[in-house]
Design a protein around this motif. Sequence first.
Motif, mmCIF file in Angstrom:
data_model
loop_
_atom_site.group_PDB
_atom_site.id
_atom_site.type_symbol
_atom_site.label_atom_id
_atom_site.label_comp_id
_atom_site.label_asym_id
_atom_site.label_seq_id
_atom_site.Cartn_x
_atom_site.Cartn_y
_atom_site.Cartn_z
ATOM 1 N N TRP A 16 0.844 -1.211 0.000
ATOM 2 C CA TRP A 16 0.000 0.000 0.000
ATOM 3 C C TRP A 16 0.872 1.251 0.000
ATOM 4 O O TRP A 16 0.689 2.152 -0.807
ATOM 5 N N GLN A 18 4.035 1.586 -0.859
ATOM 6 C CA GLN A 18 4.814 1.698 -2.093
ATOM 7 C C GLN A 18 3.953 2.205 -3.251
ATOM 8 O O GLN A 18 4.416 2.995 -4.069
ATOM 9 N N THR A 19 2.712 1.750 -3.312
ATOM 10 C CA THR A 19 1.793 2.212 -4.370
ATOM 11 C C THR A 19 1.547 3.708 -4.240
ATOM 12 O O THR A 19 1.581 4.444 -5.230
ATOM 13 N N LEU A 20 1.304 4.170 -3.024
ATOM 14 C CA LEU A 20 1.101 5.605 -2.811
ATOM 15 C C LEU A 20 2.338 6.393 -3.231
ATOM 16 O O LEU A 20 2.233 7.414 -3.917
ATOM 17 N N LYS A 21 3.500 5.898 -2.830
ATOM 18 C CA LYS A 21 4.746 6.579 -3.171
ATOM 19 C C LYS A 21 4.937 6.631 -4.683
ATOM 20 O O LYS A 21 5.331 7.666 -5.239
ATOM 21 N N LYS A 22 4.649 5.539 -5.362
ATOM 22 C CA LYS A 22 4.802 5.460 -6.820
ATOM 23 C C LYS A 22 3.999 6.548 -7.525
ATOM 24 O O LYS A 22 4.441 7.136 -8.509
ATOM 25 N N TYR A 23 2.803 6.839 -7.010
ATOM 26 C CA TYR A 23 1.929 7.825 -7.648
ATOM 27 C C TYR A 23 1.989 9.197 -6.962
ATOM 28 O O TYR A 23 1.131 10.045 -7.186
ATOM 29 N N HIS A 24 3.000 9.384 -6.110
ATOM 30 C CA HIS A 24 3.219 10.665 -5.421
ATOM 31 C C HIS A 24 1.998 11.090 -4.603
ATOM 32 O O HIS A 24 1.581 12.256 -4.642
ATOM 33 N N ILE A 25 1.442 10.151 -3.882
ATOM 34 C CA ILE A 25 0.282 10.403 -3.033
ATOM 35 C C ILE A 25 0.735 10.400 -1.584
ATOM 36 O O ILE A 25 1.410 9.483 -1.133
ATOM 37 N N GLN A 27 0.134 10.055 2.358
ATOM 38 C CA GLN A 27 -0.779 9.316 3.226
ATOM 39 C C GLN A 27 -0.979 10.076 4.524
ATOM 40 O O GLN A 27 -0.032 10.448 5.209
#
Length: 101
Positions: A16, A18-25, A27
Motif C-alpha cells: 500500500w 509503495q503504491t502511494l509513493k509510486k503515484y506521489h500520493i 498518506q
Amino acid sequence: MTVHSDQGIQYQTKTWRQTLKKYHIFQSVSRRATCLDNAPMESFFHTMKAELYYGYHYQTKQELIKAMKGWIEYYNQDRIKHILKDKAPIEYRNLALEKVA
C-alpha cells in the motif's frame, strides 16, 4: 494528492505504501484512538455517496469522475449548510476572509 485513512492494517502494508509513493500520493492517517480525526471526511464522503451515487450505476470511470467533480463544485459553491449560517462553504469562507482583511 492526499489519501486519508484510519490506521487499519490494510493501510500499513508495504505494498500500500509503495503504491502511494509510486503515484506521489501523501498518506494521512488518524492518530491512534482518536476516531474523530477522520469524522469530517467520513461525513463528507457519506453525504456525497448519499446524494450522488445511491441507486445509480455509472457506465465509465470518466462519467463517475465528471459527476464527482460537478457534485464537489455544487457542494462548495451552492449547497447551503445550516452549520455555516445557511451559507455555502465558499460564501462562509469569503465572509470570514472579509472580517480578517
